[in-house]
Motif scaffolding. Structure first.
Motif, PDB file in Angstrom:
ATOM      1  N   ILE A  98      -2.575   6.516   5.115  1.00  0.00           N
ATOM      2  CA  ILE A  98      -2.738   6.742   3.542  1.00  0.00           C
ATOM      3  C   ILE A  98      -4.442   6.838   3.401  1.00  0.00           C
ATOM      4  O   ILE A  98      -5.233   5.885   4.083  1.00  0.00           O
ATOM      5  CB  ILE A  98      -2.569   5.281   2.967  1.00  0.00           C
ATOM      6  CG1 ILE A  98      -0.913   5.018   3.040  1.00  0.00           C
ATOM      7  CG2 ILE A  98      -2.966   5.415   1.355  1.00  0.00           C
ATOM      8  CD1 ILE A  98       0.023   6.115   2.290  1.00  0.00           C
ATOM      9  N   ASP A  99      -4.861   7.768   2.816  1.00  0.00           N
ATOM     10  CA  ASP A  99      -6.215   8.172   2.431  1.00  0.00           C
ATOM     11  C   ASP A  99      -6.648   7.249   1.480  1.00  0.00           C
ATOM     12  O   ASP A  99      -6.385   7.350   0.407  1.00  0.00           O
ATOM     13  CB  ASP A  99      -6.176   9.513   1.866  1.00  0.00           C
ATOM     14  CG  ASP A  99      -7.778  10.207   1.697  1.00  0.00           C
ATOM     15  OD1 ASP A  99      -8.680   9.482   2.073  1.00  0.00           O
ATOM     16  OD2 ASP A  99      -8.017  11.137   1.335  1.00  0.00           O
ATOM     17  N   THR A 100      -7.524   6.273   2.007  1.00  0.00           N
ATOM     18  CA  THR A 100      -8.251   5.325   1.179  1.00  0.00           C
ATOM     19  C   THR A 100      -9.501   5.744   0.749  1.00  0.00           C
ATOM     20  O   THR A 100     -10.497   5.024   0.165  1.00  0.00           O
ATOM     21  CB  THR A 100      -8.165   3.884   1.744  1.00  0.00           C
ATOM     22  OG1 THR A 100      -8.717   4.013   2.959  1.00  0.00           O
ATOM     23  CG2 THR A 100      -6.656   3.495   1.727  1.00  0.00           C
ATOM     24  N   THR A 109     -11.862   2.622  10.367  1.00  0.00           N
ATOM     25  CA  THR A 109     -11.854   1.557   9.397  1.00  0.00           C
ATOM     26  C   THR A 109     -10.429   1.204   9.256  1.00  0.00           C
ATOM     27  O   THR A 109     -10.014   0.156   9.298  1.00  0.00           O
ATOM     28  CB  THR A 109     -12.519   1.866   8.251  1.00  0.00           C
ATOM     29  OG1 THR A 109     -13.930   2.057   8.407  1.00  0.00           O
ATOM     30  CG2 THR A 109     -12.548   0.773   7.327  1.00  0.00           C
ATOM     31  N   ARG A 110      -9.669   2.362   9.052  1.00  0.00           N
ATOM     32  CA  ARG A 110      -8.504   2.263   8.600  1.00  0.00           C
ATOM     33  C   ARG A 110      -7.417   1.461   9.888  1.00  0.00           C
ATOM     34  O   ARG A 110      -6.816   0.595   9.687  1.00  0.00           O
ATOM     35  CB  ARG A 110      -7.556   3.359   8.041  1.00  0.00           C
ATOM     36  CG  ARG A 110      -8.125   3.747   6.376  1.00  0.00           C
ATOM     37  CD  ARG A 110      -7.407   4.896   5.990  1.00  0.00           C
ATOM     38  NE  ARG A 110      -8.201   6.054   6.440  1.00  0.00           N
ATOM     39  CZ  ARG A 110      -7.725   7.202   6.685  1.00  0.00           C
ATOM     40  NH1 ARG A 110      -6.594   7.616   6.820  1.00  0.00           N
ATOM     41  NH2 ARG A 110      -8.843   8.316   7.098  1.00  0.00           N
ATOM     42  N   VAL A 111      -7.693   1.908  11.014  1.00  0.00           N
ATOM     43  CA  VAL A 111      -7.240   1.548  12.113  1.00  0.00           C
ATOM     44  C   VAL A 111      -7.573   0.110  12.331  1.00  0.00           C
ATOM     45  O   VAL A 111      -6.777  -0.804  12.995  1.00  0.00           O
ATOM     46  CB  VAL A 111      -7.307   2.579  13.329  1.00  0.00           C
ATOM     47  CG1 VAL A 111      -7.070   1.784  14.665  1.00  0.00           C
ATOM     48  CG2 VAL A 111      -6.592   3.847  13.170  1.00  0.00           C
ATOM     49  N   LEU A 127       0.953  -1.334   0.010  1.00  0.00           N
ATOM     50  CA  LEU A 127       0.031   0.012   0.031  1.00  0.00           C
ATOM     51  C   LEU A 127       0.771   1.267   0.060  1.00  0.00           C
ATOM     52  O   LEU A 127       0.699   2.012  -0.777  1.00  0.00           O
ATOM     53  CB  LEU A 127      -0.904   0.007   1.124  1.00  0.00           C
ATOM     54  CG  LEU A 127      -1.827   1.217   1.332  1.00  0.00           C
ATOM     55  CD1 LEU A 127      -2.778   1.469   0.168  1.00  0.00           C
ATOM     56  CD2 LEU A 127      -2.744   1.300   2.809  1.00  0.00           C
ATOM     57  N   ILE A 128       1.787   1.232   0.572  1.00  0.00           N
ATOM     58  CA  ILE A 128       2.730   2.556   1.053  1.00  0.00           C
ATOM     59  C   ILE A 128       3.522   2.668  -0.373  1.00  0.00           C
ATOM     60  O   ILE A 128       3.585   3.744  -0.962  1.00  0.00           O
ATOM     61  CB  ILE A 128       3.790   2.180   2.153  1.00  0.00           C
ATOM     62  CG1 ILE A 128       3.136   1.932   3.334  1.00  0.00           C
ATOM     63  CG2 ILE A 128       4.703   3.543   2.246  1.00  0.00           C
ATOM     64  CD1 ILE A 128       2.313   3.131   3.787  1.00  0.00           C
TER      65      ILE A 128
END
Length: 419
Positions: A354-356, A362-364, A315-316
């Motif tokens: 990272i802005d998804t 949710t990301r955490v 992802l990064i």
């Protein structure tokens, strides 16, 4: 081990009274009594709960979160052993990494240069805590590959070291990776599972022309550029592993799954590439699909109820190292349940920011609650009353950085300059 230490390692409160189906390390069970503060209030933080972000505080008592809220009562503040001002930084659950093989780079920082095992573990421990990882599953390869410093014997040695080492900060556990193309490795994993020395096991078949190495030319090119292998060795590996019958591989997978079921240990499959095959793996008892290499397989795994994990470094970086499925594309398709460090611990925390297009909780959850639930550790991975107090304080700028960390309520890490 004292009765109090045993309680700290195993008891759960309230709704979190769920049996722990994985095995913690000997070192973690000893707890952190020498540094424990019985009552701590972390104030003025952006607290990421399972459902929202609040500007508020966390009250810790012992190894548990006592309460979370916008306002903490004055009597609680006055009774606290310590008050910490988060100064507006994020407060997130301690990260949970189900698959990190970074221990290999600590053990062999340079090809052929072996570092003493205890020093390597201490180094990996500190690096992971500094990255916000408070529960670490070391992905230890049981694979016969001497040039890459991998063998069943070294895997067993590392497993024993992780289990017996005192003084580690994080909760360290074993993710035993089984190369099913090699009978010797299957037998070693069966021995490991019989001894209850793993918290997670995965099955992998690194066969040229299949999975991660589905392009045989790419397999050869990879080893052409490798410091550990020659092209001749790669060609020999193609002949050796490619000669196995598919049914032999499937039979070995079933052996591992059955042994893990008897030990009540979750099983993951690695580099799934076929939707039908991943559904069959689910049917025989595989719980987790690691790094599915195409979107069709990821969707099928997700639809069966398997936990789908993808690499945070993918992802990064914005791409797979092998040209396989991009983590960002899998997230956009809503089929990613958890992220793992793979080979780079700092990526797990960075991935959260990272802005998804999704809410921060949710990301955490992908790096805390979801992986915890996948392997039965439902006492952690969330900031809520009754949960284990594994917490990271994070400054997101200029790059996400942990300024403080707590493991089971103990303040175990503080970056230079943190208040």
């Amino acid at each position: 081990m004292s009765d109090n230490q045993t309680q700290n390692a195993h008891t759960h409160d309230g709704d979190n009274d769920t049996r722990d189906t994985t095995k913690s390390t000997h070192a973690q069970k000893k707890s952190h009594d020498d540094t424990r503060i019985m009552s701590v209030v972390i104030e003025n933080g952006q607290v990421v709960t399972p459902s929202t972000v609040i500007n508020g505080s966390i009250h810790i008592e012992g190894d548990r979160i006592k309460s979370v809220g916008e306002n903490i009562k004055n009597e609680t503040l006055s009774a606290a052993d310590r008050r910490i001002d988060a100064a507006g930084q994020y407060l997130v659950p301690g990260l949970i990494d189900l698959h990190g093989d970074d221990i290999e780079s600590h053990l062999y920082p340079r090809a052929g240069a072996r570092i003493e095992t205890q020093m390597a573990l201490a180094s990996a421990d500190r690096a992971n805590v500094a990255a916000g990882i408070t529960t670490k599953f070391h992905a230890i390869s049981f694979e016969v590959d001497p040039e890459a410093n991998r063998s069943p014997e070294l895997g067993a040695e590392l497993t024993t070291a992780v289990e017996q080492t005192d003084g580690l900060i994080a909760d360290h556990r074993i993710h035993a990776r089984c190369e099913v193309t090699q009978k010797r490795c299957v037998e070693a994993i069966e021995t490991l599972l019989d001894a209850d020395d793993a918290g997670l096991v995965s099955v992998m078949s690194h066969i040229p022309g299949k999975g991660q190495f589905r392009d045989t030319d790419a397999f050869i090119e990879y080893y052409r550029n490798s410091q550990n292998h020659t092209v001749a060795e790669a060609e020999e590996m193609i002949d050796e592993r490619g000669s196995l019958e598919l049914e032999t591989i499937r039979e070995r997978v079933r052996r591992i799954v059955n042994c893990a079921r008897d030990a009540d240990i979750p099983v993951a499959s690695h580099d799934d590439e076929d939707p039908t095959e991943v559904a069959q793996l689910h049917d025989i008892g595989v719980n987790i699909s690691e790094y599915p290499i195409n979107i069709e397989t990821a969707k099928r795994a997700h639809a069966t109820g398997m936990t789908v994990t993808m690499g945070a470094p993918n992802l990064i970086r914005g791409e797979s190292q092998w040209g396989n499925l991009r983590t960002a594309d899998a997230i956009e398709a809503d089929v990613v349940d958890a992220l793992v460090t793979d080979y780079h611990p700092m990526s797990l925390l960075a991935a959260v920011f990272i802005d998804t297009g999704e809410p921060l909780p949710t990301r955490v959850a992908r790096v805390s609650k979801n992986p915890a639930d996948a392997i039965g550790l439902t006492d952690r991975g969330r900031i809520e009353a009754g949960a284990r107090a594994d917490i990271a304080m994070v400054d997101p700028n200029p790059t996400p950085t942990v300024t403080r960390a707590f493991v089971a309520g103990a303040p175990v890490y503080r970056a230079e300059g943190a208040k």
